[in-house]
Design an enzyme around this catalytic site. Structure first.
Site, mmCIF file in Angstrom:
data_model
loop_
_atom_site.group_PDB
_atom_site.id
_atom_site.type_symbol
_atom_site.label_atom_id
_atom_site.label_comp_id
_atom_site.label_asym_id
_atom_site.label_seq_id
_atom_site.Cartn_x
_atom_site.Cartn_y
_atom_site.Cartn_z
ATOM 1 N N ASP A 1 0.883 -1.056 0.108
ATOM 2 C CA ASP A 1 -0.092 0.179 -0.001
ATOM 3 C C ASP A 1 0.777 1.305 -0.082
ATOM 4 O O ASP A 1 2.001 0.975 0.402
ATOM 5 C CB ASP A 1 -0.857 0.042 1.342
ATOM 6 C CG ASP A 1 -2.030 0.825 1.345
ATOM 7 O OD1 ASP A 1 -2.204 1.546 0.036
ATOM 8 O OD2 ASP A 1 -2.703 1.250 2.156
ATOM 9 N N GLU B 1 0.427 -12.555 12.647
ATOM 10 C CA GLU B 1 0.860 -11.398 13.373
ATOM 11 C C GLU B 1 0.908 -10.139 12.391
ATOM 12 O O GLU B 1 1.028 -10.479 11.029
ATOM 13 C CB GLU B 1 2.068 -11.524 14.029
ATOM 14 C CG GLU B 1 2.432 -12.589 14.992
ATOM 15 C CD GLU B 1 1.379 -12.148 16.190
ATOM 16 O OE1 GLU B 1 1.510 -11.200 16.510
ATOM 17 O OE2 GLU B 1 0.936 -13.294 16.827
ATOM 18 N N SER C 1 -6.238 -5.875 -6.346
ATOM 19 C CA SER C 1 -7.244 -6.313 -5.712
ATOM 20 C C SER C 1 -8.448 -6.279 -6.671
ATOM 21 O O SER C 1 -8.430 -5.623 -7.780
ATOM 22 C CB SER C 1 -7.652 -5.586 -4.433
ATOM 23 O OG SER C 1 -8.419 -4.299 -4.641
ATOM 24 N N ARG D 1 -5.822 -2.016 8.770
ATOM 25 C CA ARG D 1 -6.624 -3.145 8.213
ATOM 26 C C ARG D 1 -6.178 -4.083 7.090
ATOM 27 O O ARG D 1 -5.322 -3.522 6.483
ATOM 28 C CB ARG D 1 -7.959 -2.301 7.984
ATOM 29 C CG ARG D 1 -7.745 -1.334 6.746
ATOM 30 C CD ARG D 1 -9.109 -0.809 6.314
ATOM 31 N NE ARG D 1 -8.583 0.167 5.182
ATOM 32 C CZ ARG D 1 -8.561 1.388 5.177
ATOM 33 N NH1 ARG D 1 -8.234 2.052 6.362
ATOM 34 N NH2 ARG D 1 -8.266 2.063 4.070
ATOM 35 N N GLU E 1 -11.123 -4.447 -6.110
ATOM 36 C CA GLU E 1 -11.624 -3.335 -5.951
ATOM 37 C C GLU E 1 -10.931 -2.150 -6.947
ATOM 38 O O GLU E 1 -11.328 -1.135 -7.340
ATOM 39 C CB GLU E 1 -11.492 -2.709 -4.735
ATOM 40 C CG GLU E 1 -12.882 -3.371 -3.901
ATOM 41 C CD GLU E 1 -12.576 -4.751 -3.328
ATOM 42 O OE1 GLU E 1 -11.275 -5.179 -3.249
ATOM 43 O OE2 GLU E 1 -13.482 -5.687 -3.144
ATOM 44 N N ASN E 2 -9.589 -2.749 -7.276
ATOM 45 C CA ASN E 2 -8.806 -1.753 -8.057
ATOM 46 C C ASN E 2 -9.099 -1.563 -9.273
ATOM 47 O O ASN E 2 -8.892 -0.659 -10.087
ATOM 48 C CB ASN E 2 -7.060 -2.343 -8.039
ATOM 49 C CG ASN E 2 -6.650 -2.019 -6.754
ATOM 50 O OD1 ASN E 2 -5.350 -2.795 -6.671
ATOM 51 N ND2 ASN E 2 -7.048 -1.349 -5.846
#
Length: 226
Positions: free
Chosen positions: A12, A194, A58, A181, A60-61
């Site tokens: 990101d 983790e 993704s 998130r 959504e991209n």
């Protein structure tokens, strides 16, 4: 030091990195593809990481600016050829998760050819998540189940229907860019992962920063619900 067998990265911050420098959004994506990934993969391999999953695109991209999406497709085409050949020469295996059917046919073929080319490599497996969304993956698995089996499923049987059926769950998931998130990344597989959320953007991810993430991982106590 305890080295995770599988590290997954939500890559990101590429667009924000570019915007901060007055560059077009694609510049951040290009820097990652051209300059960041190879040393990161090399360092992970030297540390003993066996699987490195990189969320590159993704579900959504597709809703982003059409010019940005088009530029990303060109980066994929270039990287699969140039980066893919480099990885093969280094003995690195390439894998993919996600619904590749949404991509142009030439990209689909490049992906399949690269997977076939590197399938016998054993140094490290680099898995690219392309047109990947966790909910989409689960729905596709359910649809496969409906088409092939009407009996109740066990957890292991359902897991065998997922894109990651041949990949162990990640011990460590890193999301660059400061957002805390997962945004639908590996929802089934991440139950005991983790999570590490550094503020720096993906184009600034260096091998030293990977060491820092693993050091933080080693400070955690993993109880697995016990």
């Amino acid at each position: 030091m305890n080295i995770p067998n599988h590290i997954a990265i939500i890559m990101d911050g590429n667009r924000r990195w570019a915007r901060d420098r007055g560059l077009p959004a694609v510049a951040g994506h290009k820097k990652v593809a051209d300059e960041v990934l190879e040393p990161l993969v090399e360092h992970a391999s030297q540390l003993g990481v066996k699987y490195l999953t990189l969320w590159a695109f993704s579900t959504e991209n597709w809703n982003r600016n059409k010019l940005e999406v088009k530029a990303l497709m060109q980066i994929f085409r270039h990287s699969m050829k140039v980066f893919g050949e480099k990885m093969h020469k280094k003995g690195i295996r390439i894998g993919m998760i996600g619904d590749l059917s949404k991509f142009d046919s030439d990209i689909q073929k490049q992906v399949q050819d690269l997977i076939e080319l590197t399938k016998n490599n054993t140094r490290i497996t680099v898995v690219f998540a392309l047109n990947y969304g966790g909910r989409d993956e689960i729905v596709r698995a359910i649809n496969t189940c409906i088409a092939t089996n009407h009996e109740p499923l066990t957890t292991n049987q359902f897991q065998a229907l997922l894109d990651t059926k041949d990949i162990p769950d990640p011990e460590l998931i890193i999301r660059t860019g400061g957002e805390q998130r997962l945004s639908g990344f590996l929802p089934w597989q991440s139950v005991y992962s983790e999570l590490y959320f550094p503020d720096y953007y993906m184009p600034d991810f260096t091998p030293v920063k990977l060491d820092e993430a693993i050091e933080e991982y080693n400070r955690r106590q993993r109880r697995f619900g016990k």
